[in-house]
Design an enzyme around this catalytic site. Sequence first.
Site, PDB file in Angstrom:
ATOM      1  N   HIS A   1       2.940  33.835  38.045  1.00  0.00           N
ATOM      2  CA  HIS A   1       2.744  32.556  37.353  1.00  0.00           C
ATOM      3  C   HIS A   1       1.501  32.511  36.462  1.00  0.00           C
ATOM      4  O   HIS A   1       1.342  31.584  35.679  1.00  0.00           O
ATOM      5  CB  HIS A   1       2.830  31.393  38.342  1.00  0.00           C
TER       6      HIS A   1
ATOM      7  N   HIS B   1       7.307  40.104  39.921  1.00  0.00           N
ATOM      8  CA  HIS B   1       8.770  40.071  39.827  1.00  0.00           C
ATOM      9  C   HIS B   1       9.166  40.173  38.361  1.00  0.00           C
ATOM     10  O   HIS B   1       8.920  39.253  37.586  1.00  0.00           O
ATOM     11  CB  HIS B   1       9.256  38.743  40.436  1.00  0.00           C
TER      12      HIS B   1
ATOM     13  N   ARG C   1      11.771  39.682  36.128  1.00  0.00           N
ATOM     14  CA  ARG C   1      13.097  39.036  36.146  1.00  0.00           C
ATOM     15  C   ARG C   1      13.920  39.484  34.956  1.00  0.00           C
ATOM     16  O   ARG C   1      13.381  39.878  33.923  1.00  0.00           O
ATOM     17  CB  ARG C   1      12.938  37.508  36.120  1.00  0.00           C
TER      18      ARG C   1
ATOM     19  N   GLU D   1      11.271  41.710  54.002  1.00  0.00           N
ATOM     20  CA  GLU D   1      10.415  40.539  53.816  1.00  0.00           C
ATOM     21  C   GLU D   1      11.264  39.323  54.133  1.00  0.00           C
ATOM     22  O   GLU D   1      12.315  39.109  53.521  1.00  0.00           O
ATOM     23  CB  GLU D   1       9.882  40.477  52.376  1.00  0.00           C
TER      24      GLU D   1
ATOM     25  N   ASN E   1       1.035  37.466  44.469  1.00  0.00           N
ATOM     26  CA  ASN E   1       2.050  37.476  43.412  1.00  0.00           C
ATOM     27  C   ASN E   1       1.468  36.789  42.169  1.00  0.00           C
ATOM     28  O   ASN E   1       1.115  35.602  42.213  1.00  0.00           O
ATOM     29  CB  ASN E   1       3.287  36.735  43.935  1.00  0.00           C
TER      30      ASN E   1
ATOM     31  N   GLU F   1       9.044  43.319  42.622  1.00  0.00           N
ATOM     32  CA  GLU F   1      10.245  42.604  43.060  1.00  0.00           C
ATOM     33  C   GLU F   1      11.296  42.781  41.981  1.00  0.00           C
ATOM     34  O   GLU F   1      11.018  42.585  40.788  1.00  0.00           O
ATOM     35  CB  GLU F   1       9.936  41.125  43.247  1.00  0.00           C
TER      36      GLU F   1
ATOM     37  N   ARG G   1      10.942  35.863  32.215  1.00  0.00           N
ATOM     38  CA  ARG G   1      10.299  34.558  32.024  1.00  0.00           C
ATOM     39  C   ARG G   1       8.813  34.579  32.390  1.00  0.00           C
ATOM     40  O   ARG G   1       8.068  33.728  31.981  1.00  0.00           O
ATOM     41  CB  ARG G   1      11.018  33.466  32.818  1.00  0.00           C
TER      42      ARG G   1
ATOM     43  N   HIS H   1       7.138  33.280  50.484  1.00  0.00           N
ATOM     44  CA  HIS H   1       7.779  32.222  49.688  1.00  0.00           C
ATOM     45  C   HIS H   1       7.340  30.843  50.179  1.00  0.00           C
ATOM     46  O   HIS H   1       7.558  30.481  51.322  1.00  0.00           O
ATOM     47  CB  HIS H   1       9.313  32.273  49.701  1.00  0.00           C
TER      48      HIS H   1
ATOM     49  N   THR I   1      13.233  32.323  43.471  1.00  0.00           N
ATOM     50  CA  THR I   1      14.179  33.043  44.321  1.00  0.00           C
ATOM     51  C   THR I   1      14.536  32.163  45.505  1.00  0.00           C
ATOM     52  O   THR I   1      13.774  32.041  46.458  1.00  0.00           O
ATOM     53  CB  THR I   1      13.549  34.376  44.786  1.00  0.00           C
TER      54      THR I   1
HETATM   55  N1  PXP Z   1       8.048  37.173  48.090  1.00  0.00           N
HETATM   56  C1  PXP Z   1       9.136  37.276  47.292  1.00  0.00           C
HETATM   57  C2  PXP Z   1      10.117  38.364  47.589  1.00  0.00           C
HETATM   58  C3  PXP Z   1       9.318  36.414  46.198  1.00  0.00           C
HETATM   59  O1  PXP Z   1      10.405  36.539  45.407  1.00  0.00           O
HETATM   60  C4  PXP Z   1       8.308  35.457  45.913  1.00  0.00           C
HETATM   61  C5  PXP Z   1       8.427  34.577  44.723  1.00  0.00           C
HETATM   62  O2  PXP Z   1       9.588  33.889  44.734  1.00  0.00           O
HETATM   63  C6  PXP Z   1       7.212  35.383  46.767  1.00  0.00           C
HETATM   64  C7  PXP Z   1       7.088  36.250  47.840  1.00  0.00           C
HETATM   65  C8  PXP Z   1       6.093  34.414  46.532  1.00  0.00           C
HETATM   66  O3  PXP Z   1       6.535  33.118  46.674  1.00  0.00           O
HETATM   67  P1  PXP Z   1       5.582  31.943  46.211  1.00  0.00           P
HETATM   68  O4  PXP Z   1       5.366  32.105  44.746  1.00  0.00           O
HETATM   69  O5  PXP Z   1       6.348  30.720  46.561  1.00  0.00           O
HETATM   70  O6  PXP Z   1       4.306  32.090  46.988  1.00  0.00           O
END
Ligand code: PXP
Length: 251
Positions: free
Chosen positions: A18, A51, A53, A159, A15, A78, A57, A202, A109
Amino acid sequence: MSTRLPQQKLRLGVNIDHVATIRNARGGDHPDPVRAAEIVASVGGDGITAHLREDRRHIRDEDLARIQAATDLPLNLEMAATEEMLEIALRHKPHAACIVPEKREERTTEGGLDAAGLHNQIVPICTRLADAGIRVSLFIEASERQLDAARRLGAPVVEFHTGEYAHAHLDGDADKTARELERIANMARLAAEMGIEPHAGHGLTYENVQPIAAIPELAELNIGHYLVGEAVFVGLESAVRRMRELMDQVR
Ligand code: PXP
């Protein structure tokens, strides 16, 4: 009976939200999440997760097409269950769309999607995504109620939200960590029995990933914040490689 073999490879979706968060902090175009996607592809990541959003952001609309053009890796978009996001998904046609709950005020999330309670709102979205050839995934708590709702919605993928597990691990609460792990493992088994492919994500880190990665039915982990944080110190390439290594050690 599990439908998967323990030695089957566990996919790693990275992901890259960030990277965009850091870019947006200065309003320019550096660091570019597209470059992150290219690095993930070059070190054997299995997919890119992003994602979009409601408040944009981190990832923005124009990033999606740029990410898709830059790599052949499957894009897992996402998205909240809204008409606006559905239209964007239908336009970009990502490999997969993971429906997540979204509250504007939350930092991330925070919980799973209430697939059971929101059945009527989600049905048309799942149907239109599936009709467009997009693989639908639902980001849910590891519970029988939510899994049953996912089955009724015809979702091919779920997931499981690993946030509670990650928090318990961080707090050093061994009993709760073990309970959460067992809950995820049981629901992964049940999902596989239902013919639904289970993923998880997550809050996963180098320290907590292995017990989750060892759950044989899980087919994919999606990991973001920790990898981007580590990338500040060791580079994204090394961070993804290390995570991959830790996952492979338990498969
Ligand atoms: N999976 C989903 C569906 C998410 O929304 C997120 C981010 O919130 C993640 C995985 C990745 O989570 P993290 O950034 O905490 O690794």
